[in-house]
Design a protein around this motif. Structure first.
Motif, PDB file in Angstrom:
ATOM      1  N   PHE A  57      -2.440  -8.763  -1.042  1.00  0.00           N
ATOM      2  CA  PHE A  57      -3.426  -7.579  -0.763  1.00  0.00           C
ATOM      3  C   PHE A  57      -2.316  -6.276  -0.426  1.00  0.00           C
ATOM      4  O   PHE A  57      -1.692  -6.347   0.114  1.00  0.00           O
ATOM      5  N   ARG A  89       1.145  -0.848  -0.091  1.00  0.00           N
ATOM      6  CA  ARG A  89       0.026   0.192  -0.090  1.00  0.00           C
ATOM      7  C   ARG A  89       1.037   1.143  -0.154  1.00  0.00           C
ATOM      8  O   ARG A  89       0.465   2.227  -0.975  1.00  0.00           O
ATOM      9  N   ASN A 147      -4.497  -4.072   1.327  1.00  0.00           N
ATOM     10  CA  ASN A 147      -4.715  -3.576   2.282  1.00  0.00           C
ATOM     11  C   ASN A 147      -4.832  -4.550   3.450  1.00  0.00           C
ATOM     12  O   ASN A 147      -5.340  -5.553   2.969  1.00  0.00           O
ATOM     13  N   SER A 177      -1.411 -11.995   2.984  1.00  0.00           N
ATOM     14  CA  SER A 177      -1.219 -10.869   2.835  1.00  0.00           C
ATOM     15  C   SER A 177      -0.185 -10.138   1.635  1.00  0.00           C
ATOM     16  O   SER A 177      -0.260  -9.259   1.407  1.00  0.00           O
ATOM     17  N   VAL A 206      -7.338  -4.716   6.090  1.00  0.00           N
ATOM     18  CA  VAL A 206      -8.201  -5.411   6.528  1.00  0.00           C
ATOM     19  C   VAL A 206      -8.821  -6.713   5.598  1.00  0.00           C
ATOM     20  O   VAL A 206      -8.824  -7.490   6.045  1.00  0.00           O
ATOM     21  N   ALA A 207      -8.590  -6.559   3.722  1.00  0.00           N
ATOM     22  CA  ALA A 207      -8.868  -7.074   3.355  1.00  0.00           C
ATOM     23  C   ALA A 207      -8.031  -8.693   3.385  1.00  0.00           C
ATOM     24  O   ALA A 207      -8.277  -9.956   3.429  1.00  0.00           O
ATOM     25  N   ALA A 208      -7.145  -8.730   3.922  1.00  0.00           N
ATOM     26  CA  ALA A 208      -6.206  -9.642   3.908  1.00  0.00           C
ATOM     27  C   ALA A 208      -5.991 -10.347   5.561  1.00  0.00           C
ATOM     28  O   ALA A 208      -6.245 -11.305   5.624  1.00  0.00           O
ATOM     29  N   PHE A 213      -9.647 -10.535   6.980  1.00  0.00           N
ATOM     30  CA  PHE A 213     -10.623 -11.475   6.837  1.00  0.00           C
ATOM     31  C   PHE A 213     -10.402 -12.392   5.783  1.00  0.00           C
ATOM     32  O   PHE A 213     -10.875 -13.541   6.304  1.00  0.00           O
ATOM     33  N   VAL A 214      -9.585 -12.203   4.680  1.00  0.00           N
ATOM     34  CA  VAL A 214      -9.627 -13.600   3.452  1.00  0.00           C
ATOM     35  C   VAL A 214      -8.905 -14.688   4.799  1.00  0.00           C
ATOM     36  O   VAL A 214      -8.807 -15.609   4.681  1.00  0.00           O
TER      37      VAL A 214
END
Lengths: 330, 245
Positions: free
Chosen positions: B165, B84, B167, B162, B169-171, B173-174
Motif C-alpha cells: 500500500f 506515499r 496508505n 505495508s 490506514v489501508a495497510a 486495516f488489511v
C-alpha cells in the motif's frame, strides 16, 4: 559513461519511451529537454536502477542497469524530481543515513563536505520538514553528491529555487561537470543553453534532436534573418537590397527597421552592408536574428495540426515575434 | 548486514518520535498493568477459598491479545509511508538490495516490540516477589519466547502488507483483518469439518498454547519462524513488483 541503446519502456498499453539511443561521455553535461510526459523522468529512473526497461539496454559506467543494478547505483548520484526527503529527520541525520547506506568511509566528513558545497551547513541540525523548497532541493543535491559519484543524474535540479540559488546551482553543476558526467533534465531552455554541452530534445519518448545548443540553433534556424536600421528616408532601399545575391525577401517594418531574409548557409551581411552604402544610405545598425532555442523546441515538439483551419493559429504560435527576439538577445 | 542495521536503526529511532508508537506502548503497558493489578488483588481476596497463587499466565494471555491488535499499528507505516512520500525512489536507487530493505524495516519494528516486551518484564519480577516460593520460571521463559516468536511473525506479515500500500490506514486495516482471520480460523475450521486439520494448523494462536503451558514444541517454533520468513519474502516480492509498475 552512459550508453543507452534502443531503450523502451511501456506502462501497460502506453509507451513512455520508445527506442531511445544516446551516449554521454566523461566530463560532459547532457541536457534532457522536453515537454511534460515526454519520458525524461522515466529514462532517468531506468538509468538509476529504479525500474527495469521493457526493451533495450542501458549501461552506466560500463555496468548494465538491469544485470548489475547495484554496481550502477553505487556509482550514480541521483536527484529525483520529487526530491524525496524524510521530514522527520534533521538534515544531518538524513545525509548520515544515506552515507551509511552507501558504506562511505568517514561518513561524517563527507556529510559536512556535501553540506558545505550546497551551502547548508548552518541548517544541519534543523528538521527537513521546516525547510523551504529551495533548501530541500539543496539537501537533495547534497545527497546526490555525498559519494562523489562518477555519474550525476539530476531531474529538474533548479526547480523551486530563487534566482540567486539557480545561478549558484548552475555554477555548481558546471563545476561538477568538468570531471564527471552529468545528465540533467529541464524545461527551462535558457538553462540548457547555459549549462549543457549537449542537448537532447525528447518528445513522446523519442529523441527528436541532439546537438550542442549552438549547433542546434544554427542548424535548425532555417533561413537566416538580418535586422537593419538605416538613417533617413530609405524609399529606394528595397530594390537595392533585393538585388544582393542570396537575399530572399525584404520587408520594411513599421518602426522604420528592415528585415531581410537570406538563404541559409551563406552569410550575406557584408554584401548587404556594401549595397546599402553604395546606394547612398547610412547604415546605423545590423543584427543577425537566430531562432531561439524556444522556437526550435516549439517547432520540434509541436503537434501536427490536424484540421487545416488550425494552420494559421499554429503558424502564428511558432513564428517568433522579432520585437521580443531583439529584447531577449540583448 | 550493514545495510540491515542502518535501516533498522533509523526505523527504531523513528518509533520514539512517532505518536502511534507511544499510543501502542501506553496501551500495552496500561492494559497489562490493569490485568496484573486486578488478578493479583482478586487472588489475594479469594485466597481463603482458592489457595492457588497466580502465575505468569495472568500476564501472558492478555499480552497475546494485545500483540495481535497492536502489531499492525507498528508496521503500517514502514513501507507504505515511503511509497506515499516518494522516498521509496531514494531507497530503491541506493545500493541496497530489496530484501535488505524489507528485512531491515522488519528488524526495526521487531527491536521496538522487543523493547515493549522487555518493559513488561517488570511484572513477572514483581510477581516473583509477591508469590511464595516464587513463580514458575520455566513458564516465564517459554511464555516470553512464544510471545517473541509470535510478535516477529506478525510484524513480518505486517511489513509485507505495508509494502502493498501507499496508505498507512489501508495497510493497518488489511493487516488487522488478516490477523483476525488467522485468529478465528479454528472455529471456522471445526464448523466446516472438512480440511479442519490444515486450517487449524494455520491458526496463529493455537501454536502459542504449548508455550503457554510451559513446553517448547519444535513444530510450533518452526511454524512461527516460517511465517516470519514468508512475510519477509512476500514483502520483498511486493517491493519488486512496485519496480515493474
Amino acid at each position: 559513461m552512459i550508453e543507452v541503446e534502443g531503450l523502451t519502456k511501456d506502462f501497460g498499453a502506453r509507451r513512455a519511451i520508445d527506442g531511445l539511443t544516446f551516449n554521454a561521455r566523461q566530463g560532459e553535461i547532457v541536457g534532457f529537454l522536453g515537454p511534460n510526459g515526454a519520458g525524461k523522468t522515466t529514462t532517468m529512473r531506468i538509468l538509476t536502477g529504479y525500474m527495469p526497461p521493457t526493451a533495450g539496454t542501458a549501461k552506466v559506467v560500463g555496468f548494465d542497469v538491469t544485470e548489475q543494478s547495484l554496481e550502477v547505483r553505487k556509482r550514480v548520484g541521483y536527484l529525483p524530481e520529487t526530491v524525496p526527503l524524510y521530514n522527520d529527520m534533521t538534515v544531518y541525520d538524513y545525509l548520515k543515513f544515506m552515507a551509511d547506506l552507501r558504506h562511505l568511509a568517514e561518513a561524517e566528513d563527507r556529510v559536512l563536505e556535501a553540506l558545505e558545497v550546497v551551502n547548508l551547513l548552518d541548517r544541519a541540525e534543523g528538521y527537513i520538514g521546516n525547510l523551504s523548497k529551495g533548501m530541500r532541493q539543496r539537501v537533495g543535491l547534497a545527497q546526490a553528491l555525498l559519494h562523489k559519484p562518477e555519474v550525476l543524474i539530476l531531474d529538474e535540479p533548479t526547480i523551486g529555487l530563487d534566482p540567486a540559488q539557480i545561478i549558484e546551482v548552475r555554477k555548481l553543476i558546471r563545476e561538477i561537470g568538468k570531471e564527471r558526467t552529468v545528465l540533467l533534465s529541464t524545461h527551462i531552455l535558457s538553462e540548457a543553453q547555459q549549462i549543457c554541452d549537449r542537448v537532447l530534445i525528447i518528445n513522446k519518448g523519442r529523441i527528436v534532436a541532439e546537438d550542442s545548443p549552438e549547433h542546434l540553433q544554427s542548424r535548425l534556424a532555417g533561413a537566416q534573418r538580418v535586422s537593419l536600421r538605416v538613417q533617413g528616408d530609405a524609399d529606394g532601399l528595397e530594390s537595392s537590397l533585393s538585388a544582393v545575391n542570396g537575399v530572399q525577401t525584404v520587408v520594411a517594418r513599421p518602426d522604420g527597421t528592415w528585415e531581410v531574409e537570406t538563404i541559409p548557409g551563406i552569410d550575406t551581411r557584408p554584401q548587404i552592408a556594401r549595397a546599402i552604402v553604395q546606394a547612398g544610405y547610412d547604415l546605423l545598425e545590423m543584427r543577425a536574428m537566430g531562432l531561439s532555442l524556444e522556437d526550435i523546441f516549439m517547432e520540434l515538439t509541436r503537434e501536427e495540426p490536424e484540421p487545416p483551419a488550425m494552420d494559421e493559429t499554429e503558424a502564428e504560435q511558432v513564428e517568433p515575434e522579432p520585437e521580443q527576439e531583439t529584447v531577449e538577445e540583448e | 548486514m550493514r545495510n540491515l542495521w542502518t535501516i533498522a536503526r533509523r526505523e527504531y529511532k523513528l518509533y520514539f518520535i512517532s505518536p502511534v508508537a507511544y499510543v501502542v506502548a501506553f496501551l500495552f503497558l496500561l492494559v497489562i498493568g490493569y490485568f496484573f493489578f486486578s488478578e493479583v488483588t482478586t487472588a489475594v481476596a479469594y485466597s481463603m477459598y482458592y489457595p492457588t497463587a497466580p502465575g505468569v499466565e495472568i500476564l501472558i494471555s492478555p499480552m497475546v491479545t494485545l500483540i495481535l491488535f497492536t502489531m499492525p499499528a507498528l508496521t503500517m507505516r514502514l513501507v507504505a509511508e515511503e511509497n506515499r512520500t516518494g522516498t521509496m525512489e531514494l531507497l530503491l536507487t541506493a545500493p541496497v538490495k530489496d530484501w535488505e530493505l524489507v528485512v531491515g524495516k522488519w528488524m526495526g519494528s521487531f527491536l521496538f516490540a522487543l523493547t515493549l516486551l522487555a518493559a513488561t518484564f517488570i511484572y513477572p519480577i514483581v510477581l516473583n516477589f509477591l508469590v511464595d516460593p516464587g513463580i514458575d520460571q520455566g513458564l516465564v521463559f517459554s511464555g516470553y519466547l512464544g510471545l517473541i516468536l509470535m510478535t516477529g511473525s506478525l510484524l513480518a506479515v505486517g511489513v509485507a502488507i505495508s509494502a502493498l500500500f501507499s496508505n498507512q490506514v489501508a495497510a493497518f486495516f488489511v493487516s488487522l483483518a488478516l490477523v483476525l482471520a488467522v485468529w478465528i480460523i479454528r472455529p471456522a475450521a471445526s464448523a466446516t469439518g472438512t480440511g479442519s486439520d490444515v486450517l487449524s494448523y494455520l491458526n496463529l494462536v493455537d501454536h502459542f498454547l504449548t508455550f503457554y503451558r510451559g513446553t517448547i514444541d519444535l513444530s510450533d517454533v518452526v511454524y512461527y519462524l516460517s511465517l516470519t520468513t514468508l512475510g519477509l519474502v512476500l514483502g520483498t516480492v511486493f517491493v519488486e513488483i512496485r519496480r515493474w509498475r
